[in-house]
Write an enzyme that holds these catalytic residues in place. Structure first.
Site: not given
Ligand SMILES: Cc1cc2nc3c(=O)[nH]c(=O)nc-3n(C[C@H](O)[C@H](O)[C@H](O)COP(=O)(O)OP(=O)(O)OC[C@H]3O[C@@H](n4cnc5c(N)ncnc54)[C@H](O)[C@@H]3O)c2cc1C
Length: 767
Positions: A454
């Site tokens: 989230e």
């Molecule tokens: C257990 C689990 C349950 C989930 N459940 C759902 C679900 O039900 N439905 C759904 O749609 N999604 C779900 N998600 C997805 C979750 O919302 C995403 O994992 C999250 O949005 C981050 O995406 P990512 O993991 O690809 O990280 P990335 O987007 O690759 O980010 C990597 C890092 O970079 C940072 N970052 C990226 N852009 C910026 C910026 N502009 N400035 C500063 N920092 C930045 C992020 O904060 C993070 O620390 C789930 C994820 C997990 C792990």
């Protein structure tokens, strides 16, 4: 003198004669403002405009109205909510064995799934007219927290349908037909929902999803209709492996103009039964070993009718706005509830363990080093619970406060991580060895889940809190941005003109106000309360004024660049967040009737938040590119230096001592921690040992004295200790009987689980 008169005449002319003012000041300022205006993408603009402001706007304005703040009533449960909490929730909690769930079954037991569905745990946000529970955010938060204190896997399973997803989206935007069909099925557990936004290429940048829907003609139930041909690949989706209905976000295109003129319609959300041909679900991820269902979903050229769009055709292309508008509520409840549970569990259990566990002949909680960790846990948990309550209060008032929920999600999950680390340090081996008696290990492992989901925390802190806060909470900036983007240049200029005058007055007030408060130590600031917290109100008002001044100057000097300089802007976001947390602490202290037992905790929290505010400003001034502006701000705000200190050693000791005292303060601070009155139970075994040892404090004291005198041998425990103490006539026969039981409980509490060869390898902990 002549110069002053001349200056006054110039100022009066500029203010009083609009034509002169407009051409000399407003027009150049307007052009400058347009130039430096942060370039917003459509998705950013929608995110920025979604939701409300609340107490955050007061804090950002530099003039918080504390009286109004204290008039806000903390929410109370309805009779129905209370009955559910006392009955259904307690029954569910007693059914949960997290060690088995995570380590052996990797799933909730069938009877737990059935109970959750039957008792409508999935339907807390669904209206009564559709068979849901229609619980308040306060009840929702309490229920998820209590479950999380027992099992993160069960809490995540329950929280997801009650957060952003099909239930919430249908309630707000669904057509009557959609609501009437889906909501009763979601409410009675016939259907299990999931919501899929994230994919391999789009995580934080969710607006960039590559999943597509093309409007075209196709075959549906034997008839040719206009519908959508979908292609998607999603991952990380909670509940997807068991979902019967999939909420899907995708980008909708209408190349042949079958729906209207727009070819690129935009992000759209649809509801699709997972039994629909072409929908693929079932693969699971293993999220840090936790057992909640999480996995992938794919679809290739899946055809759906147009009326599966949530809200129908009218809502095609409005998906991003829908998600942004609905995100606030869930973000302010679910993950913060998990963090609150961590705070309550770590405070209660660490207090108990620090008393029960003895080394070097005394409870480890009497060593100053351990007290430092305990003080941090207790003090931080006071903020955790205060923040949970304040944000839930805003949600119960029907607000959708996007900045507040972002602050709550970020800071509560970060504080949850900090108290968990500190608790692990105090528990040492007891926290590390997994088994049915380990109440920390799974929560520790799952901590990054809350940090990531989230809105991943780095992004939330660096982009959302200040980025949205500055525009949403500032009294003029959003209106100025709207004026600047007005396609009618003259109209925009006129709007800008009246805003600019007010803005200049506001900034000048902030500058001189900050300087005055800095020179006087804020002693002339009014405080709504007398007593030990009065000084904190004065200092917080001062820091609120300092934030208003600094934010204005930062935006003026850096314009759109501030958005890219995340390290700088995040520090201003931290100031806003710590102001919010500190006010939450003050509110809770008042709402709880100013309990004297809470004072060490309140003092820890407020000293900590003021210290963090000072550090955030210090870092900001040290790194701000315009050195003249940085020094001017520093001198205006802290003319006598930055003198906020970390909580004192005496304060940490007072909190630690309180955590080892059974009684009302401990119970009030840890009421979300579930424990069963059973010596074999995960949390119960520690609680019972603690209670028994506290009751026998006097007996143990006598024994220690006898050991020192040489009347009882050193290093005895259990039955041997009881026998020796009785033999030396240090304890009575009755005391010997109850001490025997206490020693059994103590040995169980300092014990950890061990398994015969083969059991771990085969994951066969239970037959
Ligand atoms: C257990 C689990 C349950 C989930 N459940 C759902 C679900 O039900 N439905 C759904 O749609 N999604 C779900 N998600 C997805 C979750 O919302 C995403 O994992 C999250 O949005 C981050 O995406 P990512 O993991 O690809 O990280 P990335 O987007 O690759 O980010 C990597 C890092 O970079 C940072 N970052 C990226 N852009 C910026 C910026 N502009 N400035 C500063 N920092 C930045 C992020 O904060 C993070 O620390 C789930 C994820 C997990 C792990």
């Amino acid at each position: 003198m002549e110069i002053i008169i001349l200056l006054v005449v110039v100022v009066v002319l500029l203010v009083a004669v609009p034509d002169i003012r407009r051409s000399l000041i407003t027009r150049p300022a307007f052009a400058f403002f347009k130039r430096v205006l942060p370039p917003l993408s459509a998705t950013e603009r929608e995110a920025m405009q979604a939701g409300d402001t609340w107490w955050d706007a007061d804090l950002f304005s530099g003039r918080p109205d504390w009286h109004k703040f204290h008039q806000t009533k903390a929410p109370r449960f309805t009779e129905e909510e209370q009955a559910f909490i006392d009955n259904q929730l307690e029954t569910l909690l007693a059914m949960l064995d997290d060690f088995r769930i995570v380590q052996q079954d990797s799933d909730l037991p069938k009877k737990v799934w059935d109970y959750i569905r039957k008792e409508k745990f999935f339907a807390m946000i669904i209206g009564k007219e559709f068979g849901g529970l229609d619980f308040s955010p306060a009840a929702n938060s309490h229920i998820v927290s209590r479950i999380a204190s027992r099992s993160i896997s069960a809490a995540v399973s329950v929280m997801v349908p009650n957060s952003l997803g099909p239930g919430e989206l249908l309630t707000h935007y669904g057509t009557e037909d959609q609501k009437n069909y889906w909501l009763p099925r979601l409410a009675d557990g016939t259907d299990i929902p999931c919501f899929a936004l994230t994919g391999p290429e789009a995580g934080s940048d969710a607006g960039a999803i590559p999943d597509t829907g093309i409007i075209c003609k196709g075959d549906f139930e034997g008839k040719e209709v206009v519908g959508i041909r979908l292609n998607w690949s999603k991952r990380y989706i909670t509940l997807a492996p068991v979902a019967t209905v999939l909420g899907l976000a995708f980008k909708l295109y209408d190349p042949d103009g079958l729906m209207g003129d727009k070819k690129d319609v935009g992000i759209t959300c649809a509801l699709i039964p997972t039994s629909h041909p072409g929908v693929e679900i079932g693969e699971r991820h293993l999220p840090l070993n936790q057992a909640f269902m999480n996995g992938t979903t794919y679809g290739k050229d899946v055809f759906i009718p147009l009326d599966w769009i949530i809200g129908g055709k009218d809502y095609a292309g409005k998906g991003w706005r829908m998600l942004m508008e609905c995100l606030s509520a869930g973000r302010g409840i679910s993950l913060p509830a998990l963090a609150a549970a961590t705070g309550h569990v770590t405070e209660r259990m660490t207090g108990a363990y620090a008393y029960v566990r003895q080394q070097f002949g005394m409870p480890i909680g009497l060593f100053e080093g351990v007290q430092a960790a305990m003080g941090k846990i207790g003090g931080t948990n006071y903020t955790l619970e205060s923040m949970r309550r304040l944000t839930v209060t805003a949600l119960c008032e029907g607000k959708s406060p996007s900045v507040i929920t972002a602050m709550t999600k970020y800071h509560m999950t970060e504080m949850g991580r900090q108290v968990m680390d500190a608790a692990m340090d105090v528990h040492a081996g007891k926290g590390i060895q997994l088994g049915p008696r380990n109440y920390l290990g799974h929560g520790y492992m799952a901590t990054p889940v809350s940090i990531t989901v989230e809105g991943a925390n780095i992004l939330t802190r660096n982009l959302m809190i200040f980025g949205q806060g500055a525009t949403r909470c500032h009294p003029y900036v959003l209106a100025e941005m709207e004026a600047a983007s007005n396609p009618n240049e003259d109209e925009g200029l006129q709007q800008f003109d009246s805003l600019l005058l007010k803005h200049i007055g506001f900034a000048a007030g902030n500058f001189f106000g900050s300087l005055f408060m800095g020179l006087t130590g804020a002693r002339f600031n009014a405080s709504p309360m007398s007593g030990p917290t009065a000084r904190y109100y004065q200092q917080l008002t001062r820091m609120s004024r300092a934030l208003a001044l600094t934010a204005d100057m930062a935006m003026l000097v850096m314009g759109g660049d501030l958005k890219r300089r995340e390290m700088l802007s995040a520090r201003l976001g931290d100031v806003l967040s710590h102001l919010y947390m500190a006010s939450a602490v003050l509110k809770r202290y008042e709402d709880d009737g100013r309990q004297s037992g809470d004072l060490p905790f309140v003092e820890y929290a407020l000293e900590h938040h003021l210290y963090e505010i000072g550090q955030a400003f210090k870092g900001f001034f040290a790194n701000f590119p315009s050195r003249i502006v940085a020094w001017t701000l520093r001198l205006a705000i802290f003319p006598l230096g930055i003198h906020f200190n970390k909580p004192s050693d005496a304060n940490l000791q007072a909190v630690a001592k309180s955590m080892m005292e059974p009684g009302v303060t401990r119970d009030r601070h840890t009421f979300l921690c579930y424990w069963k009155n059973d010596a074999k139970d995960m949390t119960g075994h520690m609680e019972l040992a603690f209670a028994a040892m506290r009751e026998h404090a006097d007996v143990y004291k006598r024994i220690r004295k006898a050991v020192k005198l040489g009347d009882i041998a050193e290093d005895l425990s259990g039955d041997e200790l009881v026998k020796a103490a009785r033999k030396a006539d240090v304890i009575t026969a009755d005391e010997a009987k109850s001490l025997k039981k206490t020693e059994q409980l103590r040995m169980a509490a300092i014990g950890v689980d061990q398994f015969a060869p083969g059991i771990i390898e085969q994951r066969k902990f239970y037959s």
